[in-house]
Design an enzyme around this catalytic site. Structure first.
Site, PDB file in Angstrom:
ATOM      1  N   CYS A   1     -29.349 -24.754 -15.539  1.00 37.17           N
ATOM      2  CA  CYS A   1     -29.841 -23.363 -15.575  1.00 37.17           C
ATOM      3  C   CYS A   1     -30.751 -23.089 -16.773  1.00 37.17           C
ATOM      4  CB  CYS A   1     -28.677 -22.397 -15.557  1.00 37.17           C
ATOM      5  SG  CYS A   1     -27.719 -22.547 -14.043  1.00 37.17           S
TER       6      CYS A   1
ATOM      7  N   HIS B   1     -31.305 -15.612 -17.727  1.00 35.77           N
ATOM      8  CA  HIS B   1     -30.929 -16.407 -16.558  1.00 35.77           C
ATOM      9  C   HIS B   1     -29.973 -15.567 -15.715  1.00 35.77           C
ATOM     10  CE1 HIS B   1     -29.440 -19.428 -13.965  1.00 35.77           C
ATOM     11  NE2 HIS B   1     -28.244 -19.465 -14.513  1.00 35.77           N
TER      12      HIS B   1
ATOM     13  N   ASN C   1     -28.127 -16.926  -8.063  1.00 30.05           N
ATOM     14  CA  ASN C   1     -28.456 -17.874  -9.129  1.00 30.05           C
ATOM     15  C   ASN C   1     -29.290 -19.016  -8.537  1.00 30.05           C
ATOM     16  OD1 ASN C   1     -28.520 -19.795 -11.131  1.00 30.05           O
ATOM     17  ND2 ASN C   1     -26.337 -19.682 -11.620  1.00 30.05           N
TER      18      ASN C   1
HETATM   19  O1  UT7 Z   1     -25.428 -20.785 -13.936  1.00 29.71           O
HETATM   20  C1  UT7 Z   1     -24.981 -21.171 -15.182  1.00 29.71           C
HETATM   21  C2  UT7 Z   1     -23.569 -21.465 -15.331  1.00 29.71           C
HETATM   22  N1  UT7 Z   1     -22.672 -20.702 -14.524  1.00 29.71           N
HETATM   23  C3  UT7 Z   1     -22.209 -19.495 -14.893  1.00 29.71           C
HETATM   24  O2  UT7 Z   1     -22.617 -18.917 -15.860  1.00 29.71           O
HETATM   25  C4  UT7 Z   1     -21.090 -18.910 -14.044  1.00 29.71           C
HETATM   26  C5  UT7 Z   1     -19.979 -18.387 -14.913  1.00 29.71           C
HETATM   27  N2  UT7 Z   1     -18.812 -17.954 -14.166  1.00 29.71           N
HETATM   28  C6  UT7 Z   1     -18.803 -16.862 -13.360  1.00 29.71           C
HETATM   29  O3  UT7 Z   1     -19.805 -16.224 -13.154  1.00 29.71           O
HETATM   30  C7  UT7 Z   1     -17.490 -16.387 -12.811  1.00 29.71           C
HETATM   31  O4  UT7 Z   1     -16.434 -17.094 -13.416  1.00 29.71           O
HETATM   32  C8  UT7 Z   1     -17.360 -16.501 -11.251  1.00 29.71           C
HETATM   33  C9  UT7 Z   1     -18.264 -15.507 -10.597  1.00 29.71           C
HETATM   34  C10 UT7 Z   1     -17.674 -17.922 -10.833  1.00 29.71           C
HETATM   35  C11 UT7 Z   1     -15.904 -16.187 -10.851  1.00 29.71           C
HETATM   36  O5  UT7 Z   1     -15.547 -14.904 -11.300  1.00 29.71           O
HETATM   37  P1  UT7 Z   1     -14.205 -14.672 -12.122  1.00 29.71           P
HETATM   38  O6  UT7 Z   1     -14.110 -13.244 -12.399  1.00 29.71           O
HETATM   39  O7  UT7 Z   1     -14.190 -15.605 -13.298  1.00 29.71           O
HETATM   40  O8  UT7 Z   1     -13.111 -15.060 -11.070  1.00 29.71           O
HETATM   41  P2  UT7 Z   1     -11.965 -16.167 -11.171  1.00 29.71           P
HETATM   42  O9  UT7 Z   1     -12.514 -17.520 -10.960  1.00 29.71           O
HETATM   43  O10 UT7 Z   1     -11.130 -15.916 -12.391  1.00 29.71           O
HETATM   44  O11 UT7 Z   1     -11.099 -15.740  -9.929  1.00 29.71           O
HETATM   45  C12 UT7 Z   1     -10.382 -14.493  -9.881  1.00 29.71           C
HETATM   46  C13 UT7 Z   1      -9.708 -14.371  -8.536  1.00 29.71           C
HETATM   47  C14 UT7 Z   1      -8.915 -15.634  -8.146  1.00 29.71           C
HETATM   48  O12 UT7 Z   1      -7.761 -15.223  -7.440  1.00 29.71           O
HETATM   49  P3  UT7 Z   1      -6.340 -15.130  -8.151  1.00 29.71           P
HETATM   50  O13 UT7 Z   1      -6.066 -16.501  -8.677  1.00 29.71           O
HETATM   51  O14 UT7 Z   1      -6.483 -14.109  -9.220  1.00 29.71           O
HETATM   52  O15 UT7 Z   1      -5.434 -14.717  -7.035  1.00 29.71           O
HETATM   53  C15 UT7 Z   1      -9.839 -16.363  -7.218  1.00 29.71           C
HETATM   54  O16 UT7 Z   1      -9.158 -17.195  -6.316  1.00 29.71           O
HETATM   55  O17 UT7 Z   1     -10.680 -14.214  -7.512  1.00 29.71           O
HETATM   56  C16 UT7 Z   1     -10.518 -15.222  -6.506  1.00 29.71           C
HETATM   57  N3  UT7 Z   1     -11.849 -15.572  -5.986  1.00 29.71           N
HETATM   58  C17 UT7 Z   1     -12.428 -14.902  -4.984  1.00 29.71           C
HETATM   59  N4  UT7 Z   1     -12.040 -13.854  -4.244  1.00 29.71           N
HETATM   60  C18 UT7 Z   1     -12.861 -13.393  -3.308  1.00 29.71           C
HETATM   61  C19 UT7 Z   1     -12.676 -16.561  -6.393  1.00 29.71           C
HETATM   62  N5  UT7 Z   1     -13.796 -16.541  -5.649  1.00 29.71           N
HETATM   63  C20 UT7 Z   1     -13.674 -15.524  -4.778  1.00 29.71           C
HETATM   64  C21 UT7 Z   1     -14.505 -15.006  -3.773  1.00 29.71           C
HETATM   65  N6  UT7 Z   1     -14.072 -13.939  -3.066  1.00 29.71           N
HETATM   66  N7  UT7 Z   1     -15.721 -15.522  -3.500  1.00 29.71           N
END
Ligand code: UT7
Length: 335
Positions: A118, A258, A288
Site C-alpha cells: 500500500c 492511503h 482499498n
Molecule cells: O492496506 C494497508 C494495510 N491494511 C490496513 O490498514 C487494514 C487495517 N485493518 C482494518 O482496517 C480492520 O482491522 C478491518 C476492517 C480489517 C477489520 O475491522 P475490525 O474492527 O478490526 O474488526 P475485527 O477484525 O476486530 O472483527 C470484529 C468482529 C469479529 O467478530 P467477533 O469476534 O467480535 O464476534 C469479526 O469476526 O467483526 C467480525 N467481522 C465481520 N462481521 C461482519 C469481520 N469481518 C466482518 C465482516 N462482516 N465483513
C-alpha cells in the site's frame, strides 16, 4: 549565478478504474456480512473489479498512462522511465512496468516494478523523483496499479470487503522553481510480514496442489494487528513530515491518505490537526486499491489543486512499509 536545484514536479495525473461495481449488497450474498458493518468499520460502500478474463494489472496501468499522455498532449515515446508500483503483477516476471510501457507505446522508456504494497506509490514516487533530480531524465511516469481481486479470497469476509481494483499514474518533469516532491520520509519493517502477506506462490512456497487446496494464494491479514500499526505509523510519519518542514495545519492544503480504512484516515487527519474538508477521501467508492489509492485521489481532486499548495501524501501497508511525501503542487488545472 548558481544553478537552481531541480525538483521533480507532478505535471499531470490520471486514473483508471474498471466499470464493474461490487457493492456491499452483492457481498452480503457472497459472505456473512452486512452493509452496516462494512460501512461503520471501514467506510466502504462499493469497489471496482476488473472482470474481463485475460486482463490484468498492466491493462489498467496502460490505460491510465495512455490517457495521461493524451491529456498532457505528449507522445508516449517521450517517456524516459516508467515505474510501476504493484503487488499484483501480471506475472511473477517480467515486470508489469515493461508490459505497461509496451501497451501504452512508451517505446523509448526503460521500466521496472517496485513492490511496497500500500506504500508502493510513495516508494515509486520517491524513486522517480530522484531520476528527475539527477538531471538525466526529463519525463518519468510513476504508476500505482493493483488488481486486488486476483489475490482476494471471496469466501473470507475479513478481507474481501476491503479491496478493489484500480490504477493511477503521474508524470514527473524537472522544475526549477521549488515545486514538486520537496521532502519524504519512508520506512520499512520486514518483521511485519507475519501479519500481512500472501502465503504461497513465491520462492519459499511455490504453487502446488496443497497450496491451492489450503487457499494460500490470497491476501492473509490479521486486521486488528495491522490496524494498530497503521493508525500510529501513518499518523506519526505525517506529523513528522510537517515538523521537518515547519508546516502548521494551516499551511497544509491537502492530506492524501492511503485509503485502507476511514478510521485510520480520520485518526491521521486528527493528529495533523486537519479539518476533514482538507482530506481526500474516496474509499466509499473504490475501497482499498493498494498502490492505486493515492494517484486515484490526486486524479479526482486535480481540478481543485492550486500551484503552491502543500500536499502531504501518506500511506501504510504490507511489509510493513509506510511513509509520507510532501508535494508542492506545480500547476493550476485549466477550468
Ligand atoms: O492496506 C494497508 C494495510 N491494511 C490496513 O490498514 C487494514 C487495517 N485493518 C482494518 O482496517 C480492520 O482491522 C478491518 C476492517 C480489517 C477489520 O475491522 P475490525 O474492527 O478490526 O474488526 P475485527 O477484525 O476486530 O472483527 C470484529 C468482529 C469479529 O467478530 P467477533 O469476534 O467480535 O464476534 C469479526 O469476526 O467483526 C467480525 N467481522 C465481520 N462481521 C461482519 C469481520 N469481518 C466482518 C465482516 N462482516 N465483513
Amino acid at each position: 549565478m548558481p544553478m537552481s536545484k531541480l525538483t521533480a514536479a507532478i505535471t499531470a495525473v490520471q486514473g483508471y478504474v474498471p466499470d464493474y461495481v461490487l457493492t456491499n449488497e452483492e457481498l452480503e450474498k457472497m459472505v456473512d456480512t452486512n452493509d452496516e458493518w462494512i460501512q461503520s468499520r471501514t467506510g466502504i460502500k462499493e469497489r471496482r473489479i476488473l472482470k474481463e478474463p485475460g486482463k490484468g494489472t498492466s491493462d489498467m496501468g496502460a490505460e491510465a498512462v495512455r490517457r495521461l499522455c493524451a491529456k498532457k498532449n505528449i507522445d508516449p515515446s517521450e517517456i524516459d522511465v516508467l515505474i510501476c508500483a504493484t503487488v499484483t503483477p501480471d506475472h511473477q516476471f517480467p515486470a508489469t512496468a515493461n508490459l505497461i510501457a509496451d501497451k501504452a507505446g512508451a517505446v523509448n522508456s526503460w521500466s521496472f516494478d517496485i513492490m511496497a504494497a500500500c506504500s508502493g506509490f510513495l516508494y515509486a514516487l520517491e524513486t522517480g523523483s530522484k531520476f528527475i533530480e539527477s538531471g538525466k531524465y526529463k519525463k518519468v511516469v510513476v504508476v500505482g496499479a493493483d488488481k486486488m481481486s486476483s489475490i482476494i479470497d471471496y469466501t473470507d469476509r475479513a478481507t474481501c470487503i476491503i479491496f478493489g481494483d484500480g490504477a493511477g499514474a503521474v508524470l514527473l518533469e524537472p522544475d526549477e522553481t521549488g515545486h514538486g516532491i520537496v521532502d519524504s520520509r519512508l520506512y520499512s519493517d520486514g518483521s511485519g510480514v507475519v501479519h500481512l502477506h500472501q502465503k504461497a506462490g513465491g520462492s519459499v512456497k511455490p504453487a502446488s496442489h496443497e497450496t491451492i487446496d489450503a487457499r494460500e494464494h490470497f491476501v492473509y491479514q490479521e486486521g486488528k494487528h495491522v490496524f494498530k500499526f497503521a493508525v500510529t505509523r501513518m499518523a506519526d510519519v505525517s506529523v513528522e513530515i510537517m515538523e521537518r518542514n515547519h508546516l502548521t495545519s494551516d499551511d497544509v492544503a491537502w492530506l492524501v491518505p492511503h485509503q485502507a480504512n476511514l478510521r485510520i484516515i480520520d485518526a491521521t487527519a486528527q493528529r495533523m490537526g486537519l479539518d476533514t474538508s482538507k482530506v481526500m477521501i474516496n474509499i466509499q467508492r473504490y475501497g482499498n486499491t493498494t498502490a492505486g489509492t493515492i494517484p486515484l485521489c490526486l486524479w479526482e481532486w486535480e481540478p481543485k489543486l492550486k500551484r503552491g499548495d502543500n500536499i502531504i501524501l501518506s500511506a501504510f501497508g504490507g511489509g510493513f512499509t509506510w511513509g509520507a511525501v510532501l508535494v508542492k503542487w506545480a500547476y493550476d488545472t485549466p477550468q
